[in-house]
Design a protein around this motif. Structure first.
Motif: not given
Ligand code: NAD
Length: 514
Positions: A416-440
């Motif tokens: 999360l820190g790497l994604v939020n620290g990036h200079q660009y912010a257009n789209g992102t994705a998360i791959f997981t089977t954990d609904g709680g992690a996806a929601r977070r």
């Protein structure tokens, strides 16, 4: 020259190169060959047409036509306006395959990909068909004694779209249908690299009954853009393209009092948690990173793997890469076409050189690839780096080619820190089977377009689209409700109709709503 004549000329052996025309005041405006530049077919490397290099004179002619057409278009009853939209929608649907072929010819992307581009553009045209309800304001009776309030949405005037090479139909049709639906007149300045499908759009509007001067096209590069941004007759601009140009358009345009939003470069990251369905994540990474040769602003080009996810994902990605078929976009069974230009191919190769020099592990090297039947085409194989780190330029900068970088981290928090620290912010994705992690992730991540087990999270055509940080300048997004706001000025009207004998007494007190 009409699109049909251009196509016939392009296809006739030995025929002189067709020259595309600006489209001003409902008709093609032809230019001399010396005022044009080449258009390439990237699958063959050959010049297939010439495109005008417009400048201040052509921009001024288009603005004059658009200003003259504005009052009547603004005042056309909404139902009549929407009927033109329905007619355009039908024509765009009928010509979808032709539009897709023109996209593939100029850009190189595969034909099925080009056809999907047309259909994703059509979604926004369909949304705009509902313009009578989209333009409805608010009406609140009784905000005070004998006082009602309502809002009006009125067009801003002459609007401009400046668009990139990579979606010659979809990006313009994410902009102009809403601008026109709101009652503005419009000038499109498309990319000169992929102009083939533009004039057909203008011709389809004319056939649909759009009055002359309401939709205009000016081709050109820096000179045309500067003339549009600085022209006092232009009221609003939506730009889509690189951050360097988008920042200039935004800063100069807003300084001159225009409404501007710029949607710009990107470097998107897909986070893969250890509990993800790895087969799904591998398919997603390959499709997102290498589809359209990586020339999509929503491509996920950084794969941030958490814990042992990287060790399990990488062999699955390598298997898929070995099966990829790179070739001309019109050939059935091809997964990825060429890079759109020779210069851009050279730039992507320089980025691969750089990644290797910076110390990323070069797992798959696309540089040596040549297409056996088309040695002059701008083809490049796909590239996979592993162990990319945030200190590297290949982590921070957009490459816009078929180059994926895997990043290894130990925890969700680091990812999360790497994604939020990036200079660009257009789209992102998360791959997981954990609904709680996806929601977070959905709540924590500072990126506006998010996919949960979806690698290219482009929202549906009636929703807004846009990034943040260096991926967008301006407050409103493209398409949807945000675009309606962008392309209209709202008025708030407060109305009193006193009842006989109940005129309020004179009072110098600030009006209260009671
Ligand atoms: P670009 O910035 O080179 O060109 C965009 C437009 O600006 C074109 O119409 C072009 O003719 C014009 N232009 C180019 N150079 C100019 C200059 N020096 N001065 C004035 N105008 C100039 O972008 P591109 O290469 O066509 O497109 C790729 C870029 O667009 C990538 O960075 C990609 O991420 C971005 N993009 C962003 C989105 C988004 O929604 N954020 C969508 C698609 C593409």
């Amino acid at each position: 020259m009409t699109t049909e004549a251009t196509r016939a000329a392009t296809e006739a052996p030995g025929a002189p190169l067709p020259i595309l025309s600006h489209w001003i005041d409902g008709r093609p405006v032809e230019v001399l060959p010396e005022a044009t530049g080449p258009v390439y077919n990237p699958a063959t490397g050959k010049v297939i047409a010439r495109v005008p290099r417009g400048g201040a004179a052509e921009v001024d002619a288009a603005v004059t036509a658009a200003r003259a057409a504005f009052p009547a278009w603004r005042d056309m009853p909404l139902i009549a306006r929407s009927q033109i939209f329905f007619a355009f929608r039908e024509r765009m649907w009928q010509h979808r395959e032709e539009l897709a072929r023109l996209i593939t010819r100029d850009h190189g992307k595969t034909y099925p990909d080009a056809l999907t581009e047309v259909l994703r553009g059509l979604e926004t045209v369909e949304y705009a068909c509902g313009l009578p309800t989209l333009l409805a304001g608010m009406n609140t009776p009784g905000v005070s004694t004998n006082v009602d309030a309502h809002t009006l949405r009125q067009p801003v005037g002459v609007a401009v779209g400046i668009t990139p090479f990579n979606f010659p139909v979809m990006v313009p049709t994410w902009i102009y249908p809403i601008a026109l639906a709101c009652g503005n007149t419009f000038i499109l300045k498309p990319s000169s690299h992929t102009p083939g499908a533009t004039q057909l759009q203008a011709e389809l509007w004319k056939e649909a009954g759009l009055p002359d001067g309401v939709f205009n096209v000016v081709y050109g590069g820096r000179e045309a853009v500067q003339a549009l941004v600085e022209h006092p007759g232009v009221d609003a601009i939506q730009f889509v393209g690189s951050t360097a140009v988008g920042r200039y358009v935004y800063e100069t345009g807003t300084h001159l009092g225009k409404r501007v939003t710029s949607f710009t470069s990107a470097k998107n990251a897909m986070v893969v948690l250890p509990d993800a369905d790895m087969e799904l994540a591998a398919d997603a990474a390959i499709a997102s990173g290498y589809g359209s040769a990586g020339e999509r602003c929503m491509a996920q080009t950084l794969i941030v793997t958490v814990g042992d996810a990287g060790d399990r994902l990488r062999p699955l990605m390598e298997e898929r890469i070995a099966r990829l078929n790179v070739g001309p976009g019109m050939e059935p069974g091809v997964d990825m076409g060429p890079i759109y230009s020779a210069e851009h191919r050279a730039s992507v190769i320089e980025w691969i050189d750089r990644g290797a020099t910076e110390g990323a592990e070069l797992v798959v090297d696309g540089r040596p690839f040549r297409h056996p039947d088309s040695p002059d085409g701008f083809f490049l194989g796909v590239t996979l780096f592993d162990h990319v780190t945030p200190e590297m330029k290949v982590f921070n900068e957009e490459i816009f080619g078929p180059v994926l970088g895997m990043v290894r981290v130990s925890t969700y928090g680091e990812a999360l820190g790497l994604v939020n620290g990036h200079q660009y912010a257009n789209g992102t994705a998360i791959f997981t089977t954990d609904g709680g992690a996806a929601r977070r992730y959905e709540l924590d991540v500072d990126v506006p377009m998010i996919g949960i087990n979806v690698p290219i999270p482009v929202p549906a055509g009636y929703m807004s689209f846009g990034g943040a940080k260096l991926s967008a300048f301006g407050d409103l997004k493209m398409r949807g409700e945000d675009s309606i706001r962008f392309f209209t000025r709202e008025k708030e009207v407060t109305v009193r109709w006193p009842e006989p004998g109940r005129r309020p007494a004179l009072s110098l007190v600030f009006p209260s709503n009671s």
